[in-house]
Scaffold this active site. Structure first.
Site, PDB file in Angstrom:
ATOM      1  N   ASN A 118      46.866  34.187  30.452  1.00 18.68           N
ATOM      2  CA  ASN A 118      46.484  35.170  31.469  1.00 18.68           C
ATOM      3  C   ASN A 118      46.693  34.525  32.840  1.00 18.68           C
ATOM      4  O   ASN A 118      45.912  33.670  33.242  1.00 18.68           O
ATOM      5  CB  ASN A 118      45.016  35.568  31.256  1.00 18.68           C
ATOM      6  CG  ASN A 118      44.500  36.468  32.359  1.00 18.68           C
ATOM      7  OD1 ASN A 118      45.266  36.984  33.170  1.00 18.68           O
ATOM      8  ND2 ASN A 118      43.185  36.658  32.383  1.00 18.68           N
TER       9      ASN A 118
ATOM     10  N   LYS B 138      46.436  35.860  35.658  1.00 18.08           N
ATOM     11  CA  LYS B 138      45.569  36.481  36.685  1.00 18.08           C
ATOM     12  C   LYS B 138      46.387  36.822  37.934  1.00 18.08           C
ATOM     13  O   LYS B 138      47.573  37.123  37.824  1.00 18.08           O
ATOM     14  CB  LYS B 138      44.379  35.572  36.986  1.00 18.08           C
ATOM     15  CG  LYS B 138      43.673  35.105  35.716  1.00 18.08           C
ATOM     16  CD  LYS B 138      42.317  34.539  35.962  1.00 18.08           C
ATOM     17  CE  LYS B 138      41.740  34.032  34.661  1.00 18.08           C
ATOM     18  NZ  LYS B 138      40.348  33.690  34.744  1.00 18.08           N
TER      19      LYS B 138
ATOM     20  N   HIS C 205      38.779  42.512  30.463  1.00 11.88           N
ATOM     21  CA  HIS C 205      38.524  41.120  30.869  1.00 11.88           C
ATOM     22  C   HIS C 205      37.242  41.086  31.693  1.00 11.88           C
ATOM     23  O   HIS C 205      36.947  42.029  32.439  1.00 11.88           O
ATOM     24  CB  HIS C 205      39.707  40.577  31.683  1.00 11.88           C
ATOM     25  CG  HIS C 205      39.623  39.107  31.918  1.00 11.88           C
ATOM     26  ND1 HIS C 205      38.839  38.565  32.906  1.00 11.88           N
ATOM     27  CD2 HIS C 205      40.180  38.054  31.264  1.00 11.88           C
ATOM     28  CE1 HIS C 205      38.936  37.238  32.862  1.00 11.88           C
ATOM     29  NE2 HIS C 205      39.735  36.907  31.860  1.00 11.88           N
TER      30      HIS C 205
ATOM     31  N   GLU D 107      36.519  39.686  34.340  1.00  8.26           N
ATOM     32  CA  GLU D 107      36.718  39.877  35.788  1.00  8.26           C
ATOM     33  C   GLU D 107      36.883  41.361  36.112  1.00  8.26           C
ATOM     34  O   GLU D 107      36.433  41.832  37.156  1.00  8.26           O
ATOM     35  CB  GLU D 107      37.924  39.035  36.257  1.00  8.26           C
ATOM     36  CG  GLU D 107      37.560  37.560  36.321  1.00  8.26           C
ATOM     37  CD  GLU D 107      38.719  36.609  36.055  1.00  8.26           C
ATOM     38  OE1 GLU D 107      39.884  37.011  36.157  1.00  8.26           O
ATOM     39  OE2 GLU D 107      38.425  35.434  35.725  1.00  8.26           O
TER      40      GLU D 107
ATOM     41  N   GLU E  29      35.402  35.819  24.877  1.00 10.14           N
ATOM     42  CA  GLU E  29      35.421  34.968  26.059  1.00 10.14           C
ATOM     43  C   GLU E  29      34.030  34.921  26.687  1.00 10.14           C
ATOM     44  O   GLU E  29      33.667  35.820  27.475  1.00 10.14           O
ATOM     45  CB  GLU E  29      36.404  35.526  27.089  1.00 10.14           C
ATOM     46  CG  GLU E  29      37.826  35.606  26.613  1.00 10.14           C
ATOM     47  CD  GLU E  29      38.790  35.510  27.790  1.00 10.14           C
ATOM     48  OE1 GLU E  29      39.609  34.577  27.794  1.00 10.14           O
ATOM     49  OE2 GLU E  29      38.700  36.337  28.711  1.00 10.14           O
TER      50      GLU E  29
ATOM     51  N   GLY F  90      36.894  29.659  33.493  1.00  7.43           N
ATOM     52  CA  GLY F  90      37.213  29.052  34.784  1.00  7.43           C
ATOM     53  C   GLY F  90      36.179  28.049  35.264  1.00  7.43           C
ATOM     54  O   GLY F  90      36.181  27.623  36.411  1.00  7.43           O
TER      55      GLY F  90
ATOM     56  N   SER G  60      38.160  28.124  29.298  1.00  4.58           N
ATOM     57  CA  SER G  60      38.450  26.715  29.568  1.00  4.58           C
ATOM     58  C   SER G  60      39.137  25.995  28.400  1.00  4.58           C
ATOM     59  O   SER G  60      38.850  24.820  28.135  1.00  4.58           O
ATOM     60  CB  SER G  60      37.178  25.970  29.995  1.00  4.58           C
ATOM     61  OG  SER G  60      36.657  26.540  31.171  1.00  4.58           O
TER      62      SER G  60
ATOM     63  N   GLY H 169      43.447  30.854  30.624  1.00 10.82           N
ATOM     64  CA  GLY H 169      43.594  31.181  32.040  1.00 10.82           C
ATOM     65  C   GLY H 169      44.261  30.040  32.795  1.00 10.82           C
ATOM     66  O   GLY H 169      45.486  29.894  32.794  1.00 10.82           O
TER      67      GLY H 169
HETATM   68  C1  PEP Z   1      40.481  33.824  31.126  1.00 12.25           C
HETATM   69  O1  PEP Z   1      40.420  34.180  32.287  1.00 12.25           O
HETATM   70  O2  PEP Z   1      40.758  34.662  30.255  1.00 12.25           O
HETATM   71  C2  PEP Z   1      40.223  32.425  30.814  1.00 12.25           C
HETATM   72  C3  PEP Z   1      39.974  32.095  29.578  1.00 12.25           C
HETATM   73  O3  PEP Z   1      40.286  31.534  31.858  1.00 12.25           O
HETATM   74  P1  PEP Z   1      40.152  29.916  31.755  1.00 12.25           P
HETATM   75  O4  PEP Z   1      41.005  29.465  30.634  1.00 12.25           O
HETATM   76  O5  PEP Z   1      40.635  29.430  33.091  1.00 12.25           O
HETATM   77  O6  PEP Z   1      38.706  29.625  31.523  1.00 12.25           O
END
Ligand code: PEP
Length: 248
Positions: free
Chosen positions: A9, A11, A94, A96, A166, A172, A212, A233
């Site tokens: 992703n 973003k 998601h 966000e 998630e 993040g 992460s 991400g």
């Molecule tokens: C995401 O935004 O779907 C995500 C998993 O981000 P990150 O890997 O940066 O935690």
């Protein structure tokens, strides 16, 4: 046997020029990987990325879409437009989108239904906040998200979709759920799908973990029996993504 799926992703990152550089750094190593690999760039960048990916088996996903096909919906993206771009997957719900843009389970459900109607495979994201986890109610919270987002979705459709667990507190933040925490929730999700649909659907649907994921923790997370891949991400924007895919 479920094929692993690793989706990146991106973003709201990477201009067309930057995206082309990233794709050229990743595509050779990722073409023909054991896992299905999906790049999810900004919708504006999709056609350029698709062009760069010609001749590889890497798939393309969008990060969002609306549930109507056309009309007075300023700023929105139609599922038909995504289909026309050749998008294979769409990330829906998601955290966000839920938290910054106020998307409800009801809205996400309409998008999921529309994605199937348009033959774009949804990657449905669910996950609890730290507050919910601390209260011990994470399983019922995530279960409610899934039930509400899957209203009117049929078993044959669920078999083909991807659910991404998630936990918001791990996105993040650099803080990863332990592989046991991730496995426990993915198992709960599979049990819920069995309850809502049937055993065949539950054993076919692919469930990713996201939050992460990086080369250092990918192998352990991806070796869990109910985890069929990762939604990545930050690490999807660099060569680390190759190591994550190869951790399988
Ligand atoms: C995401 O935004 O779907 C995500 C998993 O981000 P990150 O890997 O940066 O935690």
């Amino acid at each position: 046997m479920r094929q692993m799926i690793i989706a990146g992703n991106w973003k709201m990152n990477k201009t067309i020029t930057e995206a082309k550089v990233l794709v050229s750094e990743l595509k050779e190593e990722l073409n023909g990987a054991e896992a299905e690999v999906v790049f999810c760039p900004s919708t504006l960048v999709v056609s350029s990325v698709k062009e760069e990916l010609k001749g590889t088996d890497i798939k393309i996903g969008a990060q969002n879409m609306y549930f109507e096909e056309s009309g007075a919906f300023t700023g929105e993206t139609s599922p038909l437009m995504l289909k026309d771009l050749g998008v294979n997957y769409v990330i829906l719900g998601h955290s966000e989108r839920r938290n910054i843009f106020g998307e409800s389970n009801e809205l996400i459900n309409k998008k999921v239904v529309k994605a199937f109607e348009t033959e774009i495979t949804p990657i449905l994201c669910v996950g609890e906040s730290l507050e919910v986890r601390k209260s011990g109610k994470e399983v019922s919270f995530v279960s409610e998200q899934i039930e509400k987002c899957l209203v009117e979705v049929k078993d044959e459709q669920v078999k083909n979709m991807v659910i991404a667990y998630e936990p918001i507190w791990a996105i993040g933040t650099g803080e990863t759920a332990t592989s046991e925490q991730a496995e426990d929730m993915c198992k709960e999700i599979r049990n819920l799908i069995e309850k809502l649909y049937n055993t065949d659907t539950a054993s076919t649907v692919r469930i990713q973990y996201g939050g992460s994921v990086k080369p250092a923790n990918a192998k352990e997370i991806l070796s869990m029996p109910n985890i069929d891949g990762a939604l990545v991400g930050g690490a999807a924007l660099k060569k680390d993504f190759i190591d994550i895919v190869k951790a399988i």
